[in-house]
Structures are given as C-alpha cells and as structure tokens.
Design an enzyme around this catalytic site. Structure first.
Site, PDB file in Angstrom:
ATOM      1  N   GLY A  10       0.830  -1.211   0.000  1.00  0.00           N
ATOM      2  CA  GLY A  10       0.000   0.000   0.000  1.00  0.00           C
ATOM      3  C   GLY A  10       0.860   1.255   0.000  1.00  0.00           C
ATOM      4  N   THR A 140       4.881   1.428   5.804  1.00  0.00           N
ATOM      5  CA  THR A 140       3.451   1.142   5.845  1.00  0.00           C
ATOM      6  C   THR A 140       2.775   2.112   6.813  1.00  0.00           C
ATOM      7  OG1 THR A 140       1.654  -0.353   6.467  1.00  0.00           O
ATOM      8  CG2 THR A 140       3.734  -0.803   7.517  1.00  0.00           C
ATOM      9  N   ASP A 142       0.284   1.339   8.336  1.00  0.00           N
ATOM     10  CA  ASP A 142      -0.314   0.509   9.388  1.00  0.00           C
ATOM     11  C   ASP A 142       0.570   0.426  10.638  1.00  0.00           C
ATOM     12  OD1 ASP A 142      -2.186   0.098   7.449  1.00  0.00           O
ATOM     13  OD2 ASP A 142      -1.618  -1.970   7.007  1.00  0.00           O
ATOM     14  N   MET A 186      -7.861   3.522   8.575  1.00  0.00           N
ATOM     15  CA  MET A 186      -7.180   2.329   8.051  1.00  0.00           C
ATOM     16  C   MET A 186      -6.223   1.707   9.077  1.00  0.00           C
ATOM     17  SD  MET A 186      -6.022   3.049   4.136  1.00  0.00           S
ATOM     18  CE  MET A 186      -7.063   2.617   2.746  1.00  0.00           C
ATOM     19  N   GLY A 187      -5.601   0.622   8.680  1.00  0.00           N
ATOM     20  CA  GLY A 187      -4.626  -0.030   9.564  1.00  0.00           C
ATOM     21  C   GLY A 187      -4.697  -1.540   9.477  1.00  0.00           C
ATOM     22  N   ARG A 188      -5.584  -2.015   8.626  1.00  0.00           N
ATOM     23  CA  ARG A 188      -5.775  -3.462   8.455  1.00  0.00           C
ATOM     24  C   ARG A 188      -6.083  -4.103   9.796  1.00  0.00           C
ATOM     25  NH1 ARG A 188      -1.972  -5.524   4.144  1.00  0.00           N
ATOM     26  NH2 ARG A 188      -3.681  -5.326   2.687  1.00  0.00           N
ATOM     27  N   GLU A 243     -10.623   0.110  10.835  1.00  0.00           N
ATOM     28  CA  GLU A 243     -11.204  -0.739   9.792  1.00  0.00           C
ATOM     29  C   GLU A 243     -11.034  -2.222  10.116  1.00  0.00           C
ATOM     30  OE1 GLU A 243      -9.189  -0.607   5.998  1.00  0.00           O
ATOM     31  OE2 GLU A 243      -7.234  -1.028   6.873  1.00  0.00           O
ATOM     32  N   GLN A 297      -5.750   9.171   3.880  1.00  0.00           N
ATOM     33  CA  GLN A 297      -4.832   9.113   5.026  1.00  0.00           C
ATOM     34  C   GLN A 297      -3.458   8.578   4.630  1.00  0.00           C
ATOM     35  OE1 GLN A 297      -6.778   6.134   7.806  1.00  0.00           O
ATOM     36  NE2 GLN A 297      -7.987   5.933   5.942  1.00  0.00           N
ATOM     37  N   ARG A 298      -3.334   7.991   3.449  1.00  0.00           N
ATOM     38  CA  ARG A 298      -2.005   7.514   3.058  1.00  0.00           C
ATOM     39  C   ARG A 298      -1.409   8.307   1.898  1.00  0.00           C
ATOM     40  NH1 ARG A 298      -3.703   1.553   0.613  1.00  0.00           N
ATOM     41  NH2 ARG A 298      -4.345   2.327  -1.427  1.00  0.00           N
TER      42      ARG A 298
HETATM   43  O1  F6P Z   1      -1.306  -1.873   4.013  1.00  0.00           O
HETATM   44  C1  F6P Z   1      -1.645  -0.537   3.940  1.00  0.00           C
HETATM   45  C2  F6P Z   1      -3.104  -0.347   3.662  1.00  0.00           C
HETATM   46  O2  F6P Z   1      -3.303   0.991   3.337  1.00  0.00           O
HETATM   47  C3  F6P Z   1      -4.038  -0.795   4.788  1.00  0.00           C
HETATM   48  O3  F6P Z   1      -4.169   0.179   5.784  1.00  0.00           O
HETATM   49  C4  F6P Z   1      -5.297  -1.054   4.036  1.00  0.00           C
HETATM   50  O4  F6P Z   1      -6.141  -1.967   4.709  1.00  0.00           O
HETATM   51  C5  F6P Z   1      -4.795  -1.655   2.769  1.00  0.00           C
HETATM   52  O5  F6P Z   1      -3.506  -1.123   2.554  1.00  0.00           O
HETATM   53  C6  F6P Z   1      -5.631  -1.362   1.561  1.00  0.00           C
HETATM   54  O6  F6P Z   1      -5.071  -2.022   0.499  1.00  0.00           O
HETATM   55  P1  F6P Z   1      -5.374  -1.707  -1.029  1.00  0.00           P
HETATM   56  O7  F6P Z   1      -4.731  -0.403  -1.354  1.00  0.00           O
HETATM   57  O8  F6P Z   1      -4.728  -2.835  -1.732  1.00  0.00           O
HETATM   58  O9  F6P Z   1      -6.852  -1.642  -1.145  1.00  0.00           O
END
Ligand code: F6P
Length: 412
Positions: A10, A140, A142, A186-188, A243, A297-298
């Site tokens: 990500g 990351t 996360d 987010m944060g998985r 999340e 947020q990213r």
């Molecule tokens: O691993 C970073 C992340 O942004 C997580 O916080 C999020 O759950 C995931 O990637 C989302 O992944 P993608 O961009 O593949 O949907």
C-alpha cells in the site's frame, strides 16, 4: 555494479522519500553505475520491466518533487512469490533480470508482505550460489512491522488523521442537535493509526471520545453503552474506529459484504463505519454520520510529517549502504533511544523476523474500558508527527514528480 529499487504494498506519503534515499546514496557511491527502478514492485523484475532512474531523476528539483509526491512513483504490487522449492520459474526470471542488467543489489521498499519477498529471494540467491544482495526497507501506514519502533509513512498518516479528526470535530458541533460521528481509519488488523487520533489530547482536545481498536475487546452492546454514556456528556459524540474491527456478523445483518481477499489472504476491508452508523442510528434515532478517511490518510502529502519524510529518506540510504557492504536478507529498522528529545538509530535485522508478521497495538496501552488509549500512546506518537515540509507549489497547488517521461526510459 548496478543496483535496482522497487516499491511494494500500500502507498504512503513517505515511500518516494525512501526511494530518493536509495537513489541519492547510490548516486553518490563510486561503486554504483546504473540505478534501475523496477516497475510495479517485484513484478518488474519478473517481467524485465525496468527504468533507468538516472534518466528520469535529473535535477535537484526532480528530487525535491519526488520527496513530496505521495504514492509509489514506480508503481506497486501485492505479489506473493511462490515457494522456490516448489516453483523455480519465477525465480529464474528474476535472476535472469539481475544477470541481464548486471544488478548486484536490490532494495525492496515495503511492508510485512514485501519482507516475505526479501526473505525468499535472498534465500534463493544464497541457495543457488548467486552473489546478489536483497535488502528490505520498511514502509506502511499501518505501523504493524515487528522489530522497528515505527514504519516510515506512519507518522505522516497519523498527522493527517489527527489533523482531519480535529477538523471533523469542529464541523460536527455546529448544530444544536445531538449527533454521533463515526470516523473509520485504516490499519488493516492493527489499531496503531486509529489510536494515533489520541494525540489531540496533547492540545487539550477531548475528542475523539471513543477509540475502538481491533486489539481491544469490542462488541456491539459495549459500543452502544459507551455511546449512551458519552451522549449524556456531549452533544456531538466523536468515535474513531479501526477498519480492522471484526464486524462480519454485523455486516451480515446490515446487508454489507466484504469483497474478497488479496494474494496474501487479506480481506479487502471497508465498511465498519457504515455498519456502525446504521446500528447507532437505529438505537438512538439521532443524527449519525460515518466518515471513511480512506486513501486520503495515506496520500495526503500536503500534511506530511517532516520527521517521517526525513527518516524515510535516511532509512532508504541506509538500506543501500547495507547492500553495498555485502548484507542480504535483512530489513532496516528504527530503534528509538528516547522520546524527548526524540532520537532514533537505524539498525538491521533478519527480514524473516518481520515477514508476514503483524505487530499489534500494545494491549497495555488500551484503557480498561476498552474504548480509548492511555497517555503512553501519546508519548509514543507525538515525536513521529513533528515538523512540516515546505512544498514546492505552482498556481497555489503542490507539485508532484512527473512520471510522463517514464515510458521513454523503461528498459534502457
Ligand atoms: O497496508 C496498507 C493499507 O493501506 C491498509 O491500511 C489497508 O487496509 C490496505 O492497505 C488497503 O489495500 P489496497 O490499497 O490494496 O486496497
């Protein structure tokens, strides 16, 4: 010798700063000739899809722009290498790419899944007697990589989350009616980023009143009790929710389904906020709004943390130096020496210590009520969000690194 760099997983606001760190260190080194970028992570090495980075990062301004550009300029992937004992084809393709371009060292910037690639590839090269080195540089939002104090990209995401939550707090309290605002972060499977909203307490801000993390003991009756209690105290209740909270049964009852899984078996996550919105509205009949901070947020580099960006660049450079001094199968990491004054050192560890593993938010930093975090968390988070980056702007807008010349220089 030549080197190659790739970005994976990500995106973050700081991953291009790490790329710049590797690039600059390689550029300065008398040992390195060509610096290749692999397009879309390891997929570029498999498909021999490389770019000559010296042809596209030419000026100081290019470097400054690269540092302030969010996301991955080289593209990314979520590709899982097969077990090389069962399937060598892909490894042979990668080795052929190393050989063809006389690549000696490969720096892979990514998260816990990407460290799986570092482990497997370095082990394959060692086993087959190939002299190539593979080094992992963490990233990351996360913040869930073991060993390292924190991951590049997290500080900027945390700064965005806290800043945005504060703005939402202002917006949510304009009317004279009762409301509940749920902010999904987010944060998985890890609650670090959601928990980071607590830094608002350092500036006297009481909200978010409730913070729900996947590491806490959370269930619907408990959430509703908490909200009932907070509604008695505040007209506008603010809830931060990760999340990663398991709401599959709630989702089912609310008619929300999860879309599927990626190559590493991670659920494509979203929707916790929406599910809670429906449940809370049904219970209390008040105004309820859910807000998903989502990819902002990213990728909100306009709000990035200077500390994060500088550290990301430094750890990229350290990764390249580690490779040049003969290390392989390692991941660079930060060891924190002190919070105040904030001080860290960069060290390296075996990448297998981090591959596929998740570092969860510490249970001892979760309050006994399971709905907030302690002041220790604030002390941990605060140094990571410090400082602002002065962005290069044009027409009042932040400028990003221009990828349009990439095509012309791919596979040179
Ligand atoms: O691993 C970073 C992340 O942004 C997580 O916080 C999020 O759950 C995931 O990637 C989302 O992944 P993608 O961009 O593949 O949907």
């Amino acid at each position: 010798m030549n080197i190659a760099i790739a970005q994976s997983g990500g995106p973050t606001c700081a991953i291009n700063a790490s790329l710049l760190g590797v690039f600059r260190a390689a550029y300065k080194s008398s040992e390195v000739d060509a610096i290749f970028g692999s397009i879309n992570g390891i997929e570029g090495m498999i498909g021999d899809n490389l770019i000559n980075l010296k042809s596209v990062i030419r000026t100081n301004e290019d470097m400054e722009l690269l540092r302030q550009t969010p996301s991955t300029v080289l593209g990314s992937c979520r590709y899982k290498l097969p077990d090389y004992e069962k399937d060598t084809e892909v490894y042979e393709k990668i080795a052929a790419c190393f050989e063809k371009h006389m690549i000696d060292s490969f720096v892979y910037i990514g998260g816990n899944d990407s460290m799986d690639t570092v482990v497997k590839l370095s082990a394959y090269f060692e086993k087959t007697g190939k002299p190539y080195r593979v080094i992992g540089v963490p990233k990351t939002i996360d913040n869930d990589l073991p060993i390292t104090d924190h991951t590049p990209g997290f500080g900027s995401a945390a700064k965005y989350v806290a800043t945005t939550v504060q703005e939402i707090i202002r917006d949510s309290s304009v009317y004279s009616i009762d409301s509940v605002t749920v902010i999904e972060i987010m944060g998985r499977h890890a609650g670090w980023l959601t928990a980071s909203a607590c830094v608002l307490r350092a500036i006297g801000q009481e909200a978010p009143h409730l913070i729900y993390l996947p590491e806490a003991d959370v269930n619907v009756p408990r959430i509703l009790d908490d909200i009932r209690r907070e509604r008695a105290k505040h007209q506008a209740v603010i809830v931060a929710v990760s999340e990663g909270i398991d709401v599959s049964s709630l989702a089912e009852s609310a008619g929300v389904t999860t879309a599927g899984v990626d190559a590493f078996g991670h659920k494509f996550q979203n929707g916790v906020g929406k599910v809670l919105e429906r449940i809370i509205a049904k219970e209390f009949g008040c105004k309820v709004r859910s807000i998903e901070l989502n990819v902002m947020q990213r990728c909100s580099s306009h709000l990035c943390s200077k500390t994060d960006i500088e550290e990301a660049e430094a750890i990229g450079a350290a990764g390249l130096r580690a490779a040049l001094s003969g290390h392989t199968g390692k991941m660079m990491y930060f060891r924190r020496i002190s919070d105040t004054p904030y001080e860290t050192v960069i060290e390296m560890t075996d990448a297998f210590q981090c591959a596929n593993l998740e570092k969860k938010f510490p249970k001892e930093w979760i309050t006994p009520s399971q709905n907030n975090v302690t002041d220790e968390a604030i002390r941990y988070f605060l140094p990571l969000i410090q400082g602002d980056v002065k962005l290069i702007t044009r027409c009042g807008l932040p400028m990003h690194f221009d990828r349009s010349s990439f095509e012309a220089f791919t596979n040179l």
